[in-house]
Write a protein that holds these residues in place. Structure first.
Motif, short mmCIF file in Angstrom:
data_model
loop_
_atom_site.label_atom_id
_atom_site.label_comp_id
_atom_site.label_asym_id
_atom_site.label_seq_id
_atom_site.Cartn_x
_atom_site.Cartn_y
_atom_site.Cartn_z
N GLY A 1 0.81 -1.22 0.00
CA GLY A 1 0.00 0.00 0.00
C GLY A 1 0.83 1.26 0.00
N ASP A 2 2.12 1.16 0.38
CA ASP A 2 3.01 2.31 0.37
C ASP A 2 3.60 2.52 -1.02
N THR A 3 4.21 3.68 -1.22
CA THR A 3 4.78 4.04 -2.52
C THR A 3 6.30 4.15 -2.40
N VAL A 4 7.00 3.61 -3.41
CA VAL A 4 8.45 3.75 -3.49
C VAL A 4 8.81 4.28 -4.87
N ARG A 5 10.02 4.77 -4.98
CA ARG A 5 10.50 5.28 -6.28
C ARG A 5 11.62 4.37 -6.77
N LEU A 6 11.52 3.93 -8.03
CA LEU A 6 12.55 3.13 -8.66
C LEU A 6 13.33 3.98 -9.64
N LEU A 7 14.66 3.91 -9.55
CA LEU A 7 15.54 4.65 -10.45
C LEU A 7 16.42 3.64 -11.18
N SER A 8 16.33 3.60 -12.50
CA SER A 8 17.07 2.62 -13.30
C SER A 8 18.16 3.30 -14.12
N GLY A 9 19.34 2.69 -14.10
CA GLY A 9 20.45 3.22 -14.89
C GLY A 9 20.35 2.86 -16.35
N ASP A 10 19.46 1.92 -16.72
CA ASP A 10 19.33 1.52 -18.12
C ASP A 10 18.55 2.53 -18.94
N GLY A 11 17.82 3.43 -18.27
CA GLY A 11 17.04 4.41 -19.01
C GLY A 11 17.57 5.82 -18.86
N PRO B 1 21.35 19.07 -19.87
CA PRO B 1 22.43 20.05 -19.62
C PRO B 1 23.04 19.91 -18.23
N LEU B 2 22.30 19.32 -17.31
CA LEU B 2 22.82 19.14 -15.96
C LEU B 2 23.56 17.81 -15.79
N GLY B 3 23.61 17.01 -16.87
CA GLY B 3 24.29 15.72 -16.78
C GLY B 3 23.33 14.57 -16.98
N PRO B 4 23.80 13.33 -16.80
CA PRO B 4 22.94 12.16 -16.98
C PRO B 4 21.85 12.09 -15.91
N VAL B 5 20.64 11.80 -16.37
CA VAL B 5 19.50 11.68 -15.45
C VAL B 5 18.92 10.28 -15.59
N PRO B 6 18.91 9.47 -14.50
CA PRO B 6 18.37 8.11 -14.60
C PRO B 6 16.85 8.12 -14.79
N SER B 7 16.37 7.07 -15.39
CA SER B 7 14.92 6.91 -15.51
C SER B 7 14.35 6.59 -14.13
N GLN B 8 13.22 7.21 -13.80
CA GLN B 8 12.64 6.98 -12.48
C GLN B 8 11.12 7.04 -12.57
N ARG B 9 10.49 6.31 -11.65
CA ARG B 9 9.03 6.27 -11.63
C ARG B 9 8.58 5.76 -10.26
N LYS B 10 7.43 6.27 -9.81
CA LYS B 10 6.87 5.80 -8.55
C LYS B 10 6.13 4.48 -8.77
N PHE B 11 6.33 3.55 -7.82
CA PHE B 11 5.66 2.25 -7.85
C PHE B 11 4.93 2.02 -6.53
N LEU B 12 3.81 1.33 -6.63
CA LEU B 12 3.02 0.98 -5.45
C LEU B 12 3.44 -0.42 -4.99
N VAL B 13 3.78 -0.54 -3.71
CA VAL B 13 4.13 -1.85 -3.15
C VAL B 13 2.85 -2.66 -3.03
N SER B 14 2.72 -3.70 -3.87
CA SER B 14 1.49 -4.49 -3.87
C SER B 14 1.59 -5.74 -3.00
N ALA B 15 2.81 -6.24 -2.78
CA ALA B 15 2.96 -7.47 -2.00
C ALA B 15 4.41 -7.59 -1.53
N VAL B 16 4.63 -8.52 -0.62
CA VAL B 16 5.96 -8.80 -0.08
C VAL B 16 6.18 -10.31 -0.12
N PHE B 17 7.36 -10.73 -0.57
CA PHE B 17 7.69 -12.16 -0.55
C PHE B 17 8.83 -12.42 0.42
N GLU B 18 8.91 -13.64 0.90
CA GLU B 18 9.97 -14.02 1.84
C GLU B 18 10.46 -15.42 1.51
#
Length: 410
Positions: free
Chosen positions: A162-172, A177-194
């Motif tokens: 139910g919480d939100t996290v941000r994922l930043l990927s170096g592949d995108g 002008p300020l330099g390389p900017v990684p691809s990023q997007r907010k994701f909703l935590v839908s489940a947890v595995f163990e």
């Protein structure tokens, strides 16, 4: 050679009360050593097998076991998948994509390996789907940007479903002008595995198309196929067959397997397993060669008997057989006791430890135990072979007895 007479005499000598008390003690010591060594070897090998099997399930069940990377996008991945699924040991094949990323919450930031999957396919094959809480793979929906995190990773980030996290990927990465900017997007935590392993702290799952969008790649292109295997340890052998099948279809591809990321861990476990087996095998070897001392004393004690038997026409090979039989009977006795006790302890190890109040892994944790018939066979054959070799010198010494010399003063 007729073995009945050497077996009969050897058995009678073995059962007879030893005139030399020290020889009897050495024999008892040798049998006890074989018994303890075999029992310890069975118990320790079974625990190491269980540990290896548990690591295989908890780690290799969550990460790609064998992955195919094609140079060009596949026009129809199902055709290649059908061919690859026909290989022995392959459970199934699904499209996959992965990227190294950073996952950020309001409380923390961590590095993570993100795997993009088609949930309806991965849920049937992946061990992670069987260890997922508060949701399932089937709930991952393209365009909803949902993520399934490992339990330890979620704890470090202090997030829950139910919480939100941000994922930043170096592949995108894009360049500004300020330099390389990684691809990023907010994701909703839908489940947890163990899974109960280090995978829980460094792996996340998202929908395949969401992962491709995060990497700024066309979401409908498929360049990777993930193979699920019955035994992940067969991945190196299967890789050659996989490439041959794809080459026959005109597909240029390379492969990688779990050894690239977790090979060092399993190599360390295998080395530790082999070293423990070697150390315990030396106990058996030392005990087996104690039989040499006991048999040499027996040869000295029975020199007159051997000389008399040789004057009656007993062949040299039959004389050797008498003392070989004695040594092997000692080995069989120790081996049989070791097998019975070792197997009983192995099958009831956790119960015995609980009764004695011993907890190696902590409260509520049980030692993984796996009794392998192949290893039992190897222990049996190895013990008998080592003992047979140990009996050869005393047997040869008995065979060289000269009747005239031995009976000169009789």
């Amino acid at each position: 050679m007729d073995l009945r007479f050497p077996l009969y005499v050897g058995y009678r000598y073995w059962r007879a009360r030893k005139a030399n008390a020290f020889a009897s003690f050495i024999t008892l010591f040798a049998v006890s050593g074989i018994f303890l060594g075999v029992a310890a070897l069975i118990v320790v090998s079974s625990v190491m097998n269980g540990l290896e099997g548990q690591l295989k399930q908890r780690i290799l069940g969550a990460v790609p076991q064998l992955t195919v990377y094609t140079k060009a996008p596949l026009s129809d991945w199902t055709i290649a998948a059908e061919k690859l699924t026909m290989l022995p040991g392959v459970q199934g094949v699904t499209p996959s994509v992965s990227t190294q990323a950073m996952v950020q919450s309001a409380a923390n930031i961590r590095a993570v390996q993100v795997f993009g999957v088609f949930p309806e396919l991965a849920e049937k094959l992946s061990a992670v789907a069987q260890h997922t809480y508060s949701g399932a793979f089937s709930e991952l929906t393209s365009g909803q940007y949902q993520v399934i995190l490992g339990s330890e990773l979620a704890r470090q980030l202090k997030v829950s479903p139910g919480d939100t996290v941000r994922l930043l990927s170096g592949d995108g990465v894009v360049y500004s002008p300020l330099g390389p900017v990684p691809s990023q997007r907010k994701f909703l935590v839908s489940a947890v595995f163990e899974m109960g392993s280090q995978v829980d702290a460094g792996v996340a799952y998202v929908h395949y198309q969401d992962a491709k969008r995060l990497m700024r790649q066309p979401s409908d292109e498929i360049n990777q196929l993930r193979l699920y295997l019955n035994d992940p340890f067969t991945a190196p052998a299967l890789a050659k067959d996989v490439q041959q099948i794809l080459t026959a279809q005109g597909i240029e591809a390379t492969t990688s397997d779990w050894r690239d990321t977790y090979g060092h861990l399993f190599s360390a476990v295998k080395m530790e397993k082999n070293m423990m087996s070697l150390m315990l095998s030396l106990i058996v070897a030392v005990a087996a060669f104690n039989i040499v001392s006991a048999l040499v004393m027996m040869v000295v004690d029975k020199t007159t008997d051997v000389a008399v038997l040789k004057t009656q026409g007993l062949r040299t090979s039959a004389v050797m057989g008498i003392f070989v039989v004695q040594g092997l009977l000692n080995a069989v006795l120790g081996l049989a006791l070791g097998l019975v006790v070792g197997i009983l302890i192995t099958l009831n190890l956790n119960g015995l430890m609980a009764t004695l109040g011993i907890s190696i892994l902590g409260a509520g944790q049980m030692l993984p135990v796996k009794l392998a018939l192949g290893q039992l066979s190897l222990i049996i054959v190895g013990t008998l072979v080592v003992t047979l070799v140990a009996t050869l010198y005393p047997a040869l010494r008995a065979a060289r007895v000269q009747p005239a010399t031995a009976l000169r003063y009789e």
